[in-house]
Design a protein around this motif. Sequence first.
Motif, PDB file in Angstrom:
ATOM      1  N   VAL A 163       2.143  17.686 -12.510  1.00 30.07           N
ATOM      2  CA  VAL A 163       1.974  19.114 -12.253  1.00 30.07           C
ATOM      3  C   VAL A 163       3.285  19.879 -12.434  1.00 30.07           C
ATOM      4  CG1 VAL A 163       2.211  18.941  -9.761  1.00 30.07           C
ATOM      5  CG2 VAL A 163       0.931  20.812 -10.703  1.00 30.07           C
ATOM      6  N   GLU A 164       4.430  19.202 -12.243  1.00 28.40           N
ATOM      7  CA  GLU A 164       5.715  19.887 -12.420  1.00 28.40           C
ATOM      8  C   GLU A 164       6.065  20.068 -13.884  1.00 28.40           C
ATOM      9  OE1 GLU A 164       8.797  19.406  -8.750  1.00 28.40           O
ATOM     10  OE2 GLU A 164       8.748  17.860 -10.277  1.00 28.40           O
ATOM     11  N   THR A 165       5.866  19.013 -14.679  1.00 32.40           N
ATOM     12  CA  THR A 165       6.253  19.114 -16.082  1.00 32.40           C
ATOM     13  C   THR A 165       5.190  19.869 -16.874  1.00 32.40           C
ATOM     14  OG1 THR A 165       5.291  16.968 -16.517  1.00 32.40           O
ATOM     15  CG2 THR A 165       7.675  17.029 -16.159  1.00 32.40           C
ATOM     16  N   GLY A 166       3.922  19.544 -16.570  1.00 32.93           N
ATOM     17  CA  GLY A 166       2.824  20.216 -17.268  1.00 32.93           C
ATOM     18  C   GLY A 166       2.877  21.704 -16.982  1.00 32.93           C
ATOM     19  N   GLY A 167       3.117  22.007 -15.686  1.00 35.04           N
ATOM     20  CA  GLY A 167       3.176  23.403 -15.276  1.00 35.04           C
ATOM     21  C   GLY A 167       1.852  24.128 -15.484  1.00 35.04           C
ATOM     22  N   ALA A 168       1.000  23.566 -16.316  1.00 39.03           N
ATOM     23  CA  ALA A 168      -0.236  24.254 -16.661  1.00 39.03           C
ATOM     24  C   ALA A 168      -1.268  24.093 -15.556  1.00 39.03           C
ATOM     25  CB  ALA A 168      -0.780  23.691 -17.954  1.00 39.03           C
ATOM     26  N   GLY A 169      -2.221  24.974 -15.542  1.00 38.37           N
ATOM     27  CA  GLY A 169      -3.248  24.945 -14.503  1.00 38.37           C
ATOM     28  C   GLY A 169      -4.424  24.053 -14.830  1.00 38.37           C
TER      29      GLY A 169
ATOM     30  N   GLU B 146       0.841  -1.191   0.000  1.00 40.08           N
ATOM     31  CA  GLU B 146       0.000   0.000   0.000  1.00 40.08           C
ATOM     32  C   GLU B 146       0.888   1.257   0.000  1.00 40.08           C
ATOM     33  OE1 GLU B 146      -3.589  -0.396   2.554  1.00 40.08           O
ATOM     34  OE2 GLU B 146      -2.843   1.503   3.374  1.00 40.08           O
ATOM     35  N   ARG B 147       1.978   1.177   0.748  1.00 42.66           N
ATOM     36  CA  ARG B 147       2.904   2.310   0.805  1.00 42.66           C
ATOM     37  C   ARG B 147       3.512   2.574  -0.574  1.00 42.66           C
ATOM     38  NH1 ARG B 147       7.672   2.073   5.173  1.00 42.66           N
ATOM     39  NH2 ARG B 147       8.982   3.505   3.990  1.00 42.66           N
ATOM     40  N   LEU B 148       3.871   1.489  -1.278  1.00 45.42           N
ATOM     41  CA  LEU B 148       4.436   1.645  -2.621  1.00 45.42           C
ATOM     42  C   LEU B 148       3.400   2.249  -3.572  1.00 45.42           C
ATOM     43  CD1 LEU B 148       6.428  -1.685  -3.004  1.00 45.42           C
ATOM     44  CD2 LEU B 148       7.378   0.622  -2.904  1.00 45.42           C
ATOM     45  N   GLU B 149       2.146   1.816  -3.391  1.00 36.69           N
ATOM     46  CA  GLU B 149       1.067   2.326  -4.235  1.00 36.69           C
ATOM     47  C   GLU B 149       0.901   3.832  -4.032  1.00 36.69           C
ATOM     48  OE1 GLU B 149      -2.151  -1.039  -4.667  1.00 36.69           O
ATOM     49  OE2 GLU B 149      -2.881   0.634  -3.460  1.00 36.69           O
ATOM     50  N   ASN B 150       0.893   4.263  -2.758  1.00 35.38           N
ATOM     51  CA  ASN B 150       0.757   5.699  -2.456  1.00 35.38           C
ATOM     52  C   ASN B 150       1.921   6.485  -3.043  1.00 35.38           C
ATOM     53  OD1 ASN B 150      -1.529   5.248  -0.982  1.00 35.38           O
ATOM     54  ND2 ASN B 150      -0.473   5.172   0.995  1.00 35.38           N
ATOM     55  N   LEU B 151       3.125   5.908  -2.916  1.00 32.05           N
ATOM     56  CA  LEU B 151       4.315   6.598  -3.412  1.00 32.05           C
ATOM     57  C   LEU B 151       4.223   6.772  -4.930  1.00 32.05           C
ATOM     58  CD1 LEU B 151       7.131   7.777  -2.812  1.00 32.05           C
ATOM     59  CD2 LEU B 151       8.055   5.487  -3.101  1.00 32.05           C
ATOM     60  N   SER B 152       3.839   5.712  -5.636  1.00 36.92           N
ATOM     61  CA  SER B 152       3.812   5.830  -7.091  1.00 36.92           C
ATOM     62  C   SER B 152       2.717   6.808  -7.518  1.00 36.92           C
ATOM     63  CB  SER B 152       3.685   4.459  -7.764  1.00 36.92           C
ATOM     64  OG  SER B 152       2.347   4.103  -7.906  1.00 36.92           O
ATOM     65  N   GLN B 153       1.612   6.822  -6.788  1.00 36.18           N
ATOM     66  CA  GLN B 153       0.535   7.769  -7.105  1.00 36.18           C
ATOM     67  C   GLN B 153       1.006   9.215  -6.899  1.00 36.18           C
ATOM     68  OE1 GLN B 153      -2.832   6.666  -4.788  1.00 36.18           O
ATOM     69  NE2 GLN B 153      -4.267   7.879  -5.973  1.00 36.18           N
ATOM     70  N   ASP B 154       1.692   9.471  -5.780  1.00 31.29           N
ATOM     71  CA  ASP B 154       2.168  10.826  -5.489  1.00 31.29           C
ATOM     72  C   ASP B 154       3.259  11.267  -6.467  1.00 31.29           C
ATOM     73  OD1 ASP B 154       0.396  11.192  -3.489  1.00 31.29           O
ATOM     74  OD2 ASP B 154       1.836  11.206  -1.840  1.00 31.29           O
ATOM     75  N   LEU B 155       4.131  10.324  -6.846  1.00 28.30           N
ATOM     76  CA  LEU B 155       5.193  10.675  -7.804  1.00 28.30           C
ATOM     77  C   LEU B 155       4.583  11.067  -9.145  1.00 28.30           C
ATOM     78  CD1 LEU B 155       7.887   7.943  -7.072  1.00 28.30           C
ATOM     79  CD2 LEU B 155       8.188  10.417  -6.857  1.00 28.30           C
ATOM     80  N   LEU B 156       3.546  10.313  -9.553  1.00 26.26           N
ATOM     81  CA  LEU B 156       2.879  10.614 -10.826  1.00 26.26           C
ATOM     82  C   LEU B 156       2.234  11.985 -10.791  1.00 26.26           C
ATOM     83  CD1 LEU B 156       0.963   7.472 -12.136  1.00 26.26           C
ATOM     84  CD2 LEU B 156       2.443   9.022 -13.415  1.00 26.26           C
ATOM     85  N   GLU B 157       1.545  12.268  -9.679  1.00 24.56           N
ATOM     86  CA  GLU B 157       0.854  13.555  -9.527  1.00 24.56           C
ATOM     87  C   GLU B 157       1.869  14.701  -9.585  1.00 24.56           C
ATOM     88  OE1 GLU B 157      -2.622  13.965  -8.986  1.00 24.56           O
ATOM     89  OE2 GLU B 157      -2.170  16.093  -9.240  1.00 24.56           O
ATOM     90  N   LEU B 158       2.994  14.514  -8.887  1.00 23.72           N
ATOM     91  CA  LEU B 158       4.032  15.540  -8.844  1.00 23.72           C
ATOM     92  C   LEU B 158       4.637  15.748 -10.239  1.00 23.72           C
ATOM     93  CD1 LEU B 158       5.408  17.286  -6.694  1.00 23.72           C
ATOM     94  CD2 LEU B 158       7.158  15.546  -6.497  1.00 23.72           C
ATOM     95  N   ALA B 159       4.912  14.635 -10.932  1.00 21.92           N
ATOM     96  CA  ALA B 159       5.498  14.728 -12.273  1.00 21.92           C
ATOM     97  C   ALA B 159       4.542  15.461 -13.210  1.00 21.92           C
ATOM     98  CB  ALA B 159       5.797  13.334 -12.812  1.00 21.92           C
TER      99      ALA B 159
END
Length: 257
Positions: free
Chosen positions: A98-104, A83-96
């Motif tokens: 919003v960081e790369t997209g940069g768009a709103g 479950e911890r790995l699942e949360n981590l991969s979900q958060d990494l995806l979300e961060l990637a």
Amino acid sequence: YLELTVVRLPATETGAGCVAVLHDVTEHRRTEEIRRDFVANVSHELRTPLTAIRGSAETLLDGALESPDFARRFVEMIRRQAERLENLSQDLLELAKVETGGAGGKPEMVRLAELADSVLSTVSDLAEQQGVELFSKLDDVNQTLWADRRQLEEAILNLMVNAIKYTDTGGRVTLAMRKTSDQIRIQVIDTGMGIPGEHLPRIFERFYRVDKNRSREIGGTGLGLAIVKHLTQAQGGHVEVESEPGKGSTFSLVFDL
Ligand code: ADP
């Protein structure tokens, strides 16, 4: 940091010479450093649960399977770490994203009262489990904000989940939407453990945690606030935090009108 390049000039009748060029590469070095730290952090965050999963599987194969009690304990450990790995991969995806997209995202008129209802109903079970009481305070039920609904909701949800996680049984968490003449402030106020002042400037950094063990125990990835900061900036806002250890914290998403 300065980088030095020396170019030898071709010899002429008047003599030979060199040109030295100095480049300021401080900014570049710093970006490189941040990237390296990030990769090291991710590797570490992956390794810890993977080691626990492997260890549990080996213990099961070595004989723990024979005892239903032991077997249950190790299978439960495998489930928790997965479950911890699942949360981590979900958060990494979300961060990637919003960081790369940069768009709103896709901005629209978001009614803050509806958003508050939706957020509160999403976290109500968690609050109940934790014995934390939820409140909402809206200055104006018709207030709207031009933003991507999903991104804004995700940011508020992250703050609410943190507020509930870091508040003990019997505490209170309030979601407030305030309007002044030139700002809209969406605030998550808790009566929890608070954050010592020396940590405040760093808590929005990726993987920064005040108390590593406690945060991991409650299932945190250390990425929640970094995601909140980026999502809010993508909507044209910024984040603020005030906190007093033992009294509680107030996180604000601030949008200039
Ligand atoms: P985590 O997944 O560890 O919760 P976050 O990025 O969401 O990671 O938060 C970073 C750190 O900030 C947490 O580990 C915790 O120490 C601290 N923190 C965040 N929100 C709160 C809060 N409402 N009350 C007290 N501490 C908090």
